[in-house]
Write an enzyme that holds these catalytic residues in place. Structure first.
Site, mmCIF file in Angstrom:
data_model
loop_
_atom_site.group_PDB
_atom_site.id
_atom_site.type_symbol
_atom_site.label_atom_id
_atom_site.label_comp_id
_atom_site.label_asym_id
_atom_site.label_seq_id
_atom_site.Cartn_x
_atom_site.Cartn_y
_atom_site.Cartn_z
ATOM 1 N N THR A 95 0.841 -1.205 0.000
ATOM 2 C CA THR A 95 0.000 0.000 0.000
ATOM 3 C C THR A 95 0.868 1.243 0.000
ATOM 4 O OG1 THR A 95 -1.570 -1.201 1.353
ATOM 5 C CG2 THR A 95 -1.885 1.164 1.223
ATOM 6 N N ALA A 117 2.398 12.241 2.521
ATOM 7 C CA ALA A 117 2.565 12.130 3.973
ATOM 8 C C ALA A 117 3.592 11.056 4.281
ATOM 9 C CB ALA A 117 1.233 11.777 4.624
ATOM 10 N N TYR A 149 7.697 -0.672 7.789
ATOM 11 C CA TYR A 149 6.967 0.590 7.655
ATOM 12 C C TYR A 149 7.931 1.740 7.343
ATOM 13 C CZ TYR A 149 3.763 4.384 8.846
ATOM 14 O OH TYR A 149 2.990 5.505 8.820
#
Ligand code: UDP
Length: 329
Positions: A95, A117, A149
């Site tokens: 994603t 972001a 992440y």
């Protein structure tokens, strides 16, 4: 102006959407509602200037169509929260990387300005505070899922800056630090709503590790104001900016402050990291942004102290609990 927001039904996104609508813009939101919720934007769903579509940013055709005619785009859709990252690493990596690539191409096609972001996680294990945008970063091994992440967002940043350099796309990267405010859920691990929820129920407050680790908590209204200021300033593109608040507090002090502000009878319980997150978890002991770059570019300064935003969140949660209780009767 027409503005496209991915992740607009998420916690930060929903506050941004409200601000953009208030400024008189037309806003198109794309959100797959995986961690976001329509409840977050329930108060503006009927606003004719808002259009909401449930869907995935990785669906390029849909993203291109919905953002047609937009001059500004905010890409906030991402897999967030440490808990989710450890539970669903494939989803997180895909994603974050593919979603950003689609947005970069879409912005280029429409000739729009784009804010991507990012996150303070990108600083990795850096311990030299405050964190500056040009500092080197240190990540853990690829065998530790928690770094998936940080690394996926770092790739997003590289890719964004590459588009700027190679194609002249007006893109900027906003590294969000710990952001808090009304509407945030503790479901994905975020510490402040979790502590407030426990305190209001007089249940034990679980501090992970020693409680000596510190964070700087930025009020969501300050954070979206900074993002808006960057997007509307003409020479902010092709750069990375820290966004948040720069006043640190330890997690133990945070627990104590929330108990004080709520008048709670909760006790504080120390929980080992292994129990909270499983084996091999690396927590960050400090996380503090330098805000010099964003302030220098836009004049931004945080307006909300930690106490101010905690009070807002406590009041919001109390109202929500009362409402829930009334409906249950
Ligand atoms: N934390 C905690 N108790 C909780 C949830 C989080 O002590 O119930 C700690 C967590 O280990 C970390 C800090 O609070 O040290 C901030 O956690 P959060 O997930 O909110 O943000 P991040 O770790 O991404 O800064």
């Amino acid at each position: 102006m027409k503005i496209f927001v991915t992740g607009g039904a998420g916690f930060i996104g929903s506050h941004l959407v409200r601000r953009l609508l208030k400024e008189g813009n037309e806003v198109a939101v794309l959100d797959n509602l995986s961690t976001g919720s329509l409840d977050n934007i329930a108060d503006v769903l009927e606003n004719p200037a808002l259009s909401f579509t449930e869907g995935d940013v990785c669906d390029k055709e849909l993203t291109l169509k919905l953002s047609s005619g937009c001059q500004q785009m905010y890409h906030l859709a991402a897999a967030v929260g440490v808990k989710l990252i450890i539970d669903r690493p494939i989803h997180t990596i895909k994603t974050n990387i593919y979603g950003s690539e689609v947005m970069l191409e879409t912005a280029q096609e429409h000739g729009a300005k784009l804010l991507i972001a990012s996150t303070s996680e990108v600083y990795g294990k850096t311990e030299k505070v405050p964190f500056c945008e040009e500092d080197d970063t240190i990540y853990g091994s690829t065998t530790h899922p928690r770094w998936a992440y940080a690394c996926s967002k770092a790739v997003d940043e590289f890719l964004s800056l590459a588009y700027y350099r190679q194609t002249g796309l007006k893109v900027l990267v906003a590294r969000f630090f710990n952001t808090i405010g009304p509407g945030q859920t503790g479901r994905y691990g975020m510490v402040v709503p979790r502590f407030i929820d426990s305190a209001l129920k007089n249940e034990p407050i679980t501090v992970y590790g020693s409680g000596k680790q510190s964070r700087c908590f930025g009020a969501v209204w300050d954070v979206i104001r900074a993002a808006d200021m960057l997007m509307t300033s003409d020479d902010s593109f092709g750069e990375v900016y820290n966004i948040g608040n720069d006043k640190p507090i330890t997690i133990m002090q945070l627990a104590e402050r929330i108990i004080e502000l709520t008048g709670s009878k909760s006790e504080i319980v120390l929980v080992p990291y292994e129990k909270a997150y499983g084996k091999d978890f690396d927590d960050m002991m400090v996380r503090q942004p330098s805000l010099e770059k964003v302030s220098g570019k836009t004049g931004f300064k945080p307006e909300y102290s930690l106490d101010m935003i905690l009070r807002e969140m406590i009041e919001y949660q109390q109202r929500k609990n009362e409402h829930f209780f009334e409906n249950a009767l």
